[in-house]
Write a protein that holds these residues in place. Structure first.
Motif: not given
Length: 556
Positions: A10-11, A74-75, A109-113, A149-153
């Motif tokens: 993550l940047v 789609r992401l 859903d994004l973090a697990p992916a 979202a930033n923290r989870a990713v």
């Protein structure tokens, strides 16, 4: 500048911070990249369209762009379905959060992916934690959602980078062990089976099958100004003061007081213990050209083979000390009078590899590393490094060339002097940074040795030096991290002019003046029983019955 060992990154960065350019640099070497663009294009907004066009122009040939602004769902699907041989660059997370805000979607859903992604994945996002709280309800909802979202990713990613004013700072790095890392062909270390203390074991105990160590990317950037640990500044003086109270029949340990103070500082205790688990690292690397004048072809390889088979001075002394012995093959250095000894990339790899060797030793329980070297031309290469670092004349730091049988080879010495002189003249206008000196003059063995010193410093582990390669590495490591020299001990200068001068530059006082010249590493092992004896006495002798009481703060 990037580091290795990650799969997902993550940047983060602010507006116009350079985060997108940095993210693109992380995957610039990949032949095919799927560029996932999250922004929604508004044809009526000329300035926004110009920004998007700027991003599009930077994308390299072979990159495939997928616009998901109109279909943000789609992401997660793209990341989850990517294969291990693919590379994805998502720019940026803010656009995706903005598009999904009304739908109530987000990082769930994004973090697990991201965590389960098999591909190499880089996600760009805006850091909202440093900005002011928006004055509007929708603005606050957006920053809250993007911050979450930033923290989870970030938690799901192997690496997190913060870009400020174009300067990246790596906040997190966890090696991605799921993807096997290739072993550099030029580095093939082996570890001999540790041998017991004396009496000497039979030869077959030292020639047991060896174990090849895997090269694992350490994910670090070795650069000037690294902040590495220092030894305990209080434990050393306390240990020296304590020596004055012990029940010695004579005046005490003399110059070996330094050993006790050094061990106390590196162990963080005024009552240091003798070193018990020792690893000898023998770096085997030749230098082509005039640097190797006077050395018979294949001689250094014969010495390395001796060490592997348990023969020769180094292996016998290691056996007597109960030390494990690891022979490390370094890449051959090109003639320094004609051009650089190594490429810049090879220097970077050698430094990281040396660091990893130190880490592996400490992880296996080693509490002292002995650094040794054998190679054609090593003394001339070390002299060139020393001359470049200190301004010394080559003739003043090159020891005599002694052939087998004790014959002094003056012609070979003159050839080495001319080689170092020509190399210094060739590089007179070059930069004198540590890595430049290694690339131009040093070679693989000195670069690996410098990496070992830095890695040992990072892991708070002392190193015994002797010989030109060790002190040359000390000079280089000092320019990368000034703390490294404080973890080094020089038992004897061996009568070598380069070692004497480097010791002065580094502030290292040789403990002994035996003028032993047994080969790099062997001198340290020969002195080791005396050093351990001093530590054993310092730790076990009782106080003298007439010793004064310890001073009490505030007492007159």
């Amino acid at each position: 500048m990037s580091v290795e060992g990650w799969r997902t990154a993550l940047v983060l960065g602010g507006i116009r911070s350079g985060k997108s350019e940095f993210a693109e640099s992380l995957v610039a070497r990949e032949k095919v990249v799927r560029y996932v663009a999250t922004a929604t294009i508004d044809p009526t907004d000329a300035e926004w369209a110009e920004r998007i066009a700027e991003h599009q122009e930077r994308r390299l040939d072979g990159w495939v762009t997928e616009e998901i602004g109109a279909d943000p769902d789609r992401l997660v699907e793209l990341i989850a379905s990517a294969g291990a041989d693919e590379t994805l660059l998502v720019d940026d997370l803010g656009g995706w959060v903005s598009a999904t805000l009304e739908a109530g979607a987000g990082a769930a859903d994004l973090a697990p992916a991201v965590r389960d992604c098999a591909a190499r994945l880089v996600i760009v996002s805006s850091e909202v934690g440093l900005s002011l709280v928006p004055t509007t309800k929708v603005g606050r909802a957006f920053t809250d959602a993007l911050g979450a979202a930033n923290r989870a990713v970030a938690e799901a990613s192997d690496a997190v980078v913060l870009v400020l004013a174009g300067q990246p700072s790596w906040l997190k790095l966890t090696a991605a062990t799921e993807r096997p890392q290739p072993t550099p062909e030029v580095f093939t270390p082996t570890v001999e089976t540790p041998v017991p203390p004396p009496p000497m074991p039979p030869a077959d105990a030292l020639s047991a099958p060896t174990m090849t160590l895997p090269m694992v990317a350490t994910g670090l950037v070795i650069q000037p100004g690294m902040d590495l640990p220092m030894p305990d500044e209080h434990a050393g003086p306390q240990a020296t003061e304590r020596l004055g109270t012990l029940d010695f029949a004579g005046a005490g340990l003399g110059a070996l007081d330094q050993v006790v103070a050094f061990a106390a500082a590196t162990q963080g205790s005024p009552s240091p213990l003798p070193w018990t688990t020792i690893r000898v690292l023998l770096l085997h690397g030749d230098h082509d050209g005039g640097a190797a004048a006077g050395v018979a072809p294949g001689e250094s390889g014969r010495r390395a083979d001796q060490a592997r088979s348990g023969d020769g001075a180094l292996a016998r002394l290691a056996a007597a000390a109960g030390a494990s012995l690891q022979v490390v093959d370094a890449p051959t250095a090109a003639p320094i009078e004609l051009g650089p000894a190594l490429t810049v990339d090879a220097v970077e790899a050698a430094l990281r590899y040396g660091w990893r060797l130190a880490e592996e030793a400490v992880d296996s329980g080693v509490d002292l590393i002995v650094l040794g070297a054998c190679g054609a031309g090593t003394e001339a290469a070390a002299a060139a490094v020393l001359a470049a670092a200190s301004g010394a004349e080559p003739a003043a730091v090159l020891g005599r060339v002694v052939s087998p049988g004790g014959r002094v080879d003056d012609a070979a010495w003159m050839t080495r002097c001319a080689t170092v002189r020509d190399a210094l003249h060739r590089t007179r206008d070059s930069q004198r940074s540590a890595k430049d000196v290694l690339a131009e003059l040093g070679g693989g063995d000195i670069a690996i040795a410098a990496g070992v010193l830095l890695g040992a410093t990072a892991r708070r582990t002392p190193v015994l030096l002797d010989g030109p390669v060790g002190v040359a590495a000390g000079l280089v490591s000092r320019d990368l991290a000034g703390q490294a020299r404080h973890w080094c001990l020089l038992p004897d200068h061996g009568g070598h002019p380069a070692v004497k001068l480097a010791a002065d530059v580094l502030g290292l006082t040789p403990l002994l003046d035996l003028r032993l010249d047994l080969g790099e590493g062997a001198t340290s092992l020969a002195a080791l029983p005396l050093l351990r004896a001093a530590l054993s006495l310092a730790g076990t002798l009782p106080e003298h019955p007439l010793a004064p009481e310890p001073a009490i703060d505030g007492a007159q």
